[in-house]
Design an enzyme around this catalytic site. Structure first.
Site, PDB file in Angstrom:
ATOM      1  N   TRP A 110       3.155   2.921  -3.296  1.00 12.62           N
ATOM      2  CA  TRP A 110       4.553   3.157  -3.206  1.00 12.62           C
ATOM      3  C   TRP A 110       5.215   2.651  -1.968  1.00 12.62           C
ATOM      4  O   TRP A 110       6.352   2.388  -1.912  1.00 12.62           O
ATOM      5  CB  TRP A 110       5.219   4.647  -3.392  1.00 12.62           C
ATOM      6  CG  TRP A 110       4.934   5.015  -4.828  1.00 12.62           C
ATOM      7  CD1 TRP A 110       4.222   4.472  -5.877  1.00 12.62           C
ATOM      8  CD2 TRP A 110       5.156   6.635  -5.318  1.00 12.62           C
ATOM      9  NE1 TRP A 110       4.067   5.391  -6.797  1.00 12.62           N
ATOM     10  CE2 TRP A 110       4.706   6.644  -6.560  1.00 12.62           C
ATOM     11  CE3 TRP A 110       5.836   7.735  -4.830  1.00 12.62           C
ATOM     12  CZ2 TRP A 110       4.763   7.662  -7.171  1.00 12.62           C
ATOM     13  CZ3 TRP A 110       5.894   8.669  -5.434  1.00 12.62           C
ATOM     14  CH2 TRP A 110       5.405   8.790  -6.850  1.00 12.62           C
ATOM     15  N   LYS A 111       4.415   2.367  -0.900  1.00 15.55           N
ATOM     16  CA  LYS A 111       4.972   2.039   0.482  1.00 15.55           C
ATOM     17  C   LYS A 111       6.073   2.817   0.662  1.00 15.55           C
ATOM     18  O   LYS A 111       6.087   3.972   0.466  1.00 15.55           O
ATOM     19  CB  LYS A 111       5.078   0.607   0.443  1.00 15.55           C
ATOM     20  CG  LYS A 111       4.248  -0.224  -0.269  1.00 15.55           C
ATOM     21  CD  LYS A 111       4.374  -1.683   0.184  1.00 15.55           C
ATOM     22  CE  LYS A 111       3.357  -2.406  -0.559  1.00 15.55           C
ATOM     23  NZ  LYS A 111       3.337  -3.869  -0.258  1.00 15.55           N
TER      24      LYS A 111
ATOM     25  N   GLY B 225       3.210  -8.623  -2.354  1.00 17.35           N
ATOM     26  CA  GLY B 225       4.783  -8.774  -2.405  1.00 17.35           C
ATOM     27  C   GLY B 225       5.421  -9.889  -2.553  1.00 17.35           C
ATOM     28  O   GLY B 225       6.565 -10.177  -2.503  1.00 17.35           O
TER      29      GLY B 225
ATOM     30  N   SER C 204       0.405  -8.727  -5.921  1.00 22.13           N
ATOM     31  CA  SER C 204       1.008  -9.106  -6.906  1.00 22.13           C
ATOM     32  C   SER C 204       0.480  -9.067  -8.350  1.00 22.13           C
ATOM     33  O   SER C 204       0.383  -9.686  -9.127  1.00 22.13           O
ATOM     34  CB  SER C 204       1.715 -10.518  -7.007  1.00 22.13           C
ATOM     35  OG  SER C 204       2.589 -10.621  -5.729  1.00 22.13           O
TER      36      SER C 204
ATOM     37  N   GLY D 286       1.283  -2.691  -5.490  1.00 25.47           N
ATOM     38  CA  GLY D 286       2.357  -2.212  -4.871  1.00 25.47           C
ATOM     39  C   GLY D 286       3.733  -2.070  -5.775  1.00 25.47           C
ATOM     40  O   GLY D 286       3.975  -1.225  -6.551  1.00 25.47           O
ATOM     41  N   GLY D 287       4.435  -3.207  -5.793  1.00 25.94           N
ATOM     42  CA  GLY D 287       5.744  -3.371  -6.389  1.00 25.94           C
ATOM     43  C   GLY D 287       5.642  -2.874  -8.033  1.00 25.94           C
ATOM     44  O   GLY D 287       6.469  -1.892  -8.258  1.00 25.94           O
TER      45      GLY D 287
HETATM   46  C1  PEP Z   1      -0.078  -3.768  -1.765  1.00 23.03           C
HETATM   47  O1  PEP Z   1       1.041  -3.536  -0.848  1.00 23.03           O
HETATM   48  O2  PEP Z   1      -1.135  -3.116  -1.601  1.00 23.03           O
HETATM   49  C2  PEP Z   1       0.164  -4.599  -2.926  1.00 23.03           C
HETATM   50  C3  PEP Z   1      -0.834  -4.951  -3.465  1.00 23.03           C
HETATM   51  O3  PEP Z   1       1.448  -4.956  -3.103  1.00 23.03           O
HETATM   52  P1  PEP Z   1       2.216  -5.928  -4.387  1.00 23.03           P
HETATM   53  O4  PEP Z   1       1.555  -5.393  -5.780  1.00 23.03           O
HETATM   54  O5  PEP Z   1       3.576  -5.528  -4.488  1.00 23.03           O
HETATM   55  O6  PEP Z   1       1.820  -7.259  -3.911  1.00 23.03           O
END
Ligand code: PEP
Length: 248
Positions: free
Chosen positions: A10-11, A172, A211, A232-233
């Site tokens: 979730w950051k 991201g 991503s 992440g997102g």
């Molecule tokens: C992450 O921060 O571990 C990540 C994979 O982010 P995202 O999926 O948003 O690229």
């Protein structure tokens, strides 16, 4: 056969109300136990994760852990504290920590050891910068990062880790490594693990992160050495996170 793991990172996002909604939707939409699922929440919300997720198939984890065991380290969160609120996992060495907090390979390895000593599974992130990929240095960089781990963990501990390959240029940004690009690095990582322990190499799950979304998850997750995703997102939107879980 390695069981896939889909872990959300979730950051620094969320609130009590938003987390409650998100977790309720994930719980309601979770398919049968085809893969392991976890959410790595900000430390302040881990007690909430425990309250909402105890007794469900969803595990929770921290996004970082201190190199120190306990004591006068203001603002730090120890591995034992994460365990105390029921965490199963702790992300270590995320590229955002490596770059914004100057975490070296050695610090990341120490964090992984601390996590293991408190019976947490470290999700150890490795991955190259765009400039490193463009300079043809991807293999060198990830080998250096994983070697720092291999230098400090014994064979038994090694069996309990999770590795996440996260090309920094894909985090991201909406840019994803192609399945073959990711597979090549995952195979290299598994080879490095095998040099220390063939048993661990077979056992350790290597996640892809960068991503990963509902529309690319299936292809990535079908590669032989991609054992799940660090998301992440897309982990902040229940329908996207569930779609990735379904793809696994
Ligand atoms: C992450 O921060 O571990 C990540 C994979 O982010 P995202 O999926 O948003 O690229």
């Amino acid at each position: 056969m390695r069981r896939k793991l889909i872990a959300g990172n979730w950051k620094m996002n969320g609130s009590l109300a938003a987390n409650a909604d998100l977790l309720a939707s994930i719980k309601a939409g979770l398919p049968g136990s085809a893969c392991d699922v976890a959410v790595c929440a900000p430390a302040i919300y881990l007690a909430q994760a425990k309250a909402e997720l105890s007794g469900t198939a969803i595990a929770w984890g921290g996004q970082d852990v201190s190199v120190h065991e306990s004591g006068a380290y203001t603002g730090e969160i120890s591995a034992a504290m994460l365990r105390d609120v029921g965490c199963r996992y702790a992300i270590v060495g995320h590229s955002e920590r490596r770059s914004y907090h100057n975490e070296s390979d050695e610090v990341v390895a120490l964090k992984a050891s601390r996590a293991l000593a408190s019976e947490l599974t470290p999700i150890i992130c490795v991955g190259e910068l765009l400039a490193e990929r463009e300079a043809g240095k991807t293999d060198e960089v990830v080998a250096r990062q994983i070697n720092a781990i291999l230098n400090v963990l014994d064979e038994e501990s090694l069996k309990s880790i999770v590795v996440a390959y996260e090309p920094v240029w894909a985090i991201g940004t909406g840019k994803t490594a192609t399945p073959q690009m990711a597979q090549d690095v995952h195979a290299l990582l598994r080879q490095r693990l095998a040099a220390k322990s063939a048993v661990a190499a077979e056992k350790v799950r290597i996640l892809y992160g960068g991503s990963m979304k509902p529309d690319n998850a299936k292809e990535l997750l079908s590669m032989p050495d991609i054992d799940g995703g660090l998301i992440g997102g897309a982990s902040l939107k229940a329908s996207d996170f569930l779609a990735i879980i379904n793809a696994a």
